[in-house]
Design an enzyme around this catalytic site. Structure first.
Site: not given
Length: 325
Positions: A115, A252, A282
């Site tokens: 990520c 994020h 996500n």
């Protein structure tokens, strides 16, 4: 005294056509729309077709970013793709994107920091562009996280989606101050002792399989809020700015609770925080450029604004970046 900065001159993104709602997931796993939203803030996510590899998403995002920058594939001399879901073990997604774009022979490689990959890749591009080794770089975050899901595990399969985002990075002259257009400062971190908190249980050198994503969600949450806040503070210090100077915070998009927790810890105004987790879920390395493009397209983020990015992912890796658009 003038300095060369690496500036973001174009932004683009791409999402697969298929939308998977929480209600859709409730048909295949023991969950519900209310359960997912209360814990994550997620309402839906996008899912790539079986015949639509990560490089397809990355290439379309790159085309849109080049158009936004007024550039063409012929101008590209560096391609960095941040991804944890490549088309193949090798070659890199970046090399496939180069071919699909029709870009000339250039530097092309992937970055694997899960990520945090987009922030890591952006820092690498800065090293090339600010030092004259590249004049038109593509930094792409592209993921098909749904390929890694165990669809019987409701604690993880509801969290992730597919997508891609891209920025064009080019050199711009500045005065070496926080008023300059361009990338101002970074803080990158990794703690390999925490690998067991977020990982995929497979790989070519272990099981010979792709594997499924596994996560200790509560522990990741605790590390995220504390560690991300520290990296943000460090990135701001490296940039010569204060958190209060920031116009927009683009985190994020892991979980709305993490986004809020970090914002609260730093004292950030909620109106300055860009959140797309409800509609994108996500998307790992793709989440920051997807959110950035969304906020630029709807007119919130404008040229001259001071933007702060942050991410945390498997490794554990995390990092932050400040730049003026």
């Amino acid at each position: 005294m003038s300095v060369v900065r690496s500036a973001v001159t174009g932004v683009g993104s791409f999402l697969p056509e298929q939308v998977v709602t929480n209600a859709d997931l409730a048909m295949i796993v023991d969950t519900s729309d209310s359960w997912i939203q209360e814990r994550t803030g997620i309402k839906q996510r996008h899912r790539a077709r079986d015949d639509q590899p990560t490089s397809d998403l990355a290439t379309e995002a790159a085309r849109r970013a080049l158009a936004d920058a007024g550039r063409s594939a012929a101008d590209v001399d560096l391609i960095i793709v941040a991804t944890t879901t490549p088309d193949m073990t090798f070659p890199s997604v970046a090399s496939i994107v180069q071919r699909k774009l029709g870009a000339p022979t250039c530097i092309a490689f992937d970055v694997q920091a899960v990520c945090s990959g987009f922030v890591y890749a952006l820092s690498i591009a800065d090293g090339f562009v600010a030092r004259g080794q590249a004049k038109c770089a593509l930094v792409i975050g592209a993921e098909e996280m749904t390929r890694l899901m165990d669809w019987t595990d409701r604690s993880t399969c509801v969290l992730f989606g597919d997508g891609a985002g891209c920025v064009v990075v080019e050199p711009r002259e500045g005065q070496g101050t926080k008023a300059d257009q361009g990338l101002l400062g970074f803080a990158l971190r990794c703690d390999g002792t925490k690998t067991d908190l977020l990982y995929v249980d497979g790989g070519p050198a272990t099981t010979g399989t792709v594997g499924h994503l596994r996560m200790a969600g509560n522990q990741v949450f605790r590390h995220a809020v504390v560690n991300i806040a520290e990296a943000i503070t460090a990135a701001c210090a490296a940039s010569g700015i204060e958190v209060a100077d920031v116009d927009w915070f683009v985190p994020h998009q892991a979980n709305q609770r993490i986004i809020k927790g970090v914002g609260d810890r730093l004292g950030l105004d909620e109106d300055k925080v860009i959140s797309t987790v409800a509609i994108h879920a996500n998307t790992s390395a793709a989440s920051i450029p997807l959110a950035l493009d969304s906020a630029i397209q709807d007119g919130r983020i404008k040229r001259g604004d001071l933007v702060l990015l942050e991410a945390m992912g498997g490794g554990l890796t995390w990092g932050a970046c400040a730049f003026r658009l």
